[in-house]
Write a protein that holds these residues in place. Structure first.
Motif, mmCIF file in Angstrom:
data_model
loop_
_atom_site.group_PDB
_atom_site.id
_atom_site.type_symbol
_atom_site.label_atom_id
_atom_site.label_comp_id
_atom_site.label_asym_id
_atom_site.label_seq_id
_atom_site.Cartn_x
_atom_site.Cartn_y
_atom_site.Cartn_z
ATOM 1 N N ARG A 1 33.993 8.215 -45.777
ATOM 2 C CA ARG A 1 34.092 7.434 -45.710
ATOM 3 C C ARG A 1 35.454 7.154 -47.107
ATOM 4 N N THR A 2 36.435 6.499 -46.361
ATOM 5 C CA THR A 2 37.707 6.247 -47.717
ATOM 6 C C THR A 2 38.507 5.638 -46.493
ATOM 7 N N SER A 3 39.308 5.205 -47.954
ATOM 8 C CA SER A 3 40.674 4.206 -47.284
ATOM 9 C C SER A 3 41.796 5.012 -47.417
ATOM 10 N N ASP A 4 41.677 6.135 -47.776
ATOM 11 C CA ASP A 4 42.895 7.119 -47.855
ATOM 12 C C ASP A 4 43.331 8.054 -46.581
ATOM 13 N N ALA A 5 44.400 8.375 -46.481
ATOM 14 C CA ALA A 5 44.608 9.550 -45.422
ATOM 15 C C ALA A 5 45.886 9.603 -45.522
ATOM 16 N N ARG A 6 45.967 11.142 -45.529
ATOM 17 C CA ARG A 6 47.095 11.841 -45.200
ATOM 18 C C ARG A 6 47.396 11.853 -44.146
ATOM 19 N N ASN A 7 49.158 12.638 -43.787
ATOM 20 C CA ASN A 7 49.903 12.662 -42.613
ATOM 21 C C ASN A 7 49.005 14.133 -41.743
ATOM 22 N N SER A 8 48.487 14.124 -40.629
ATOM 23 C CA SER A 8 48.326 14.514 -39.271
ATOM 24 C C SER A 8 46.361 14.569 -39.835
ATOM 25 N N GLN A 9 45.719 14.381 -40.669
ATOM 26 C CA GLN A 9 44.203 14.537 -40.533
ATOM 27 C C GLN A 9 43.691 13.301 -39.162
ATOM 28 N N VAL B 1 41.744 10.831 -38.521
ATOM 29 C CA VAL B 1 41.027 9.425 -39.170
ATOM 30 C C VAL B 1 40.120 8.460 -37.788
ATOM 31 N N VAL B 2 38.798 7.682 -38.640
ATOM 32 C CA VAL B 2 37.874 6.454 -37.755
ATOM 33 C C VAL B 2 39.293 5.237 -38.703
ATOM 34 N N ALA B 3 39.447 4.667 -37.721
ATOM 35 C CA ALA B 3 40.853 3.608 -37.601
ATOM 36 C C ALA B 3 39.989 2.421 -37.368
ATOM 37 N N ARG B 4 40.583 0.945 -37.839
ATOM 38 C CA ARG B 4 40.484 0.440 -37.180
ATOM 39 C C ARG B 4 41.390 -0.846 -37.378
ATOM 40 N N VAL B 5 41.281 -1.042 -35.576
ATOM 41 C CA VAL B 5 42.302 -2.050 -35.498
ATOM 42 C C VAL B 5 42.225 -3.141 -34.463
ATOM 43 N N ASP B 6 42.842 -4.455 -35.390
ATOM 44 C CA ASP B 6 42.146 -5.476 -34.505
ATOM 45 C C ASP B 6 40.946 -5.468 -34.381
ATOM 46 N N GLY B 7 39.616 -4.931 -35.179
ATOM 47 C CA GLY B 7 38.449 -5.121 -34.792
ATOM 48 C C GLY B 7 37.714 -3.886 -33.840
ATOM 49 N N GLU B 8 38.831 -3.854 -33.351
ATOM 50 C CA GLU B 8 38.963 -1.360 -32.967
ATOM 51 C C GLU B 8 38.799 -0.657 -33.332
ATOM 52 N N ILE B 9 37.243 0.376 -32.917
ATOM 53 C CA ILE B 9 38.019 1.447 -33.423
ATOM 54 C C ILE B 9 37.836 2.682 -32.659
ATOM 55 N N THR B 10 38.594 3.295 -33.274
ATOM 56 C CA THR B 10 39.342 4.555 -32.456
ATOM 57 C C THR B 10 38.966 5.681 -33.367
ATOM 58 N N ILE B 11 39.413 6.681 -33.276
ATOM 59 C CA ILE B 11 39.446 7.999 -34.071
ATOM 60 C C ILE B 11 40.726 8.503 -32.961
ATOM 61 N N LYS B 12 41.760 9.113 -33.463
ATOM 62 C CA LYS B 12 43.049 9.800 -33.801
ATOM 63 C C LYS B 12 43.731 10.621 -35.088
ATOM 64 N N ARG B 13 43.897 11.352 -34.729
ATOM 65 C CA ARG B 13 45.634 11.468 -35.792
ATOM 66 C C ARG B 13 46.207 10.859 -36.429
ATOM 67 N N TYR B 14 46.460 10.810 -38.193
ATOM 68 C CA TYR B 14 47.139 9.922 -38.253
ATOM 69 C C TYR B 14 48.313 10.348 -39.574
ATOM 70 N N GLU B 15 49.493 9.167 -38.614
ATOM 71 C CA GLU B 15 50.418 9.489 -38.938
ATOM 72 C C GLU B 15 51.008 8.501 -39.268
ATOM 73 N N ARG B 16 52.164 8.299 -40.672
ATOM 74 C CA ARG B 16 52.310 7.436 -41.194
ATOM 75 C C ARG B 16 54.353 7.541 -41.966
ATOM 76 N N GLY B 17 54.898 7.098 -41.288
ATOM 77 C CA GLY B 17 56.403 6.865 -41.367
ATOM 78 C C GLY B 17 56.819 6.125 -42.017
ATOM 79 N N ARG B 18 58.152 5.899 -42.683
ATOM 80 C CA ARG B 18 58.962 5.272 -43.714
ATOM 81 C C ARG B 18 58.393 3.196 -43.214
ATOM 82 N N LYS B 19 57.990 3.234 -41.547
ATOM 83 C CA LYS B 19 58.205 1.975 -41.013
ATOM 84 C C LYS B 19 57.236 1.670 -40.020
#
Length: 79
Positions: A16-24, A26-44
């Protein structure tokens, strides 16, 4: 996430953490929906990338409620 070896019915262990690095994975919540996916944060933008060709990637829009709930750290496969 079958291309990462996570199959239907598996129990996923999450640090349990709110921080992640690219390509980890993650378990993420988007608009109340839970999903498990690879995380990729770009500039925008943030993209959530599946590891299953049957699913499309997801771009998180700025107006969406988004949070990282944790980072994948292992699994238990029943049976």
């Amino acid at each position: 996430m079958i291309d990462d070896g996570i199959l239907e019915g598996d129990l996923v262990a999450v640090h349990r953490t709110s921080d992640a690095r690219n390509s980890q994975v993650v378990v993420a919540r988007v608009d109340g929906e839970i999903t498990i996916k690879r995380y990729e944060r770009g500039r925008k933008k943030i993209r959530l990338l599946p590891r299953n060709t049957a699913h499309a990637h997801r771009v998180v829009e700025p107006d969406q409620d988004f949070a990282i709930e944790g980072v994948y750290c292992g699994l238990v496969r029943p049976g």
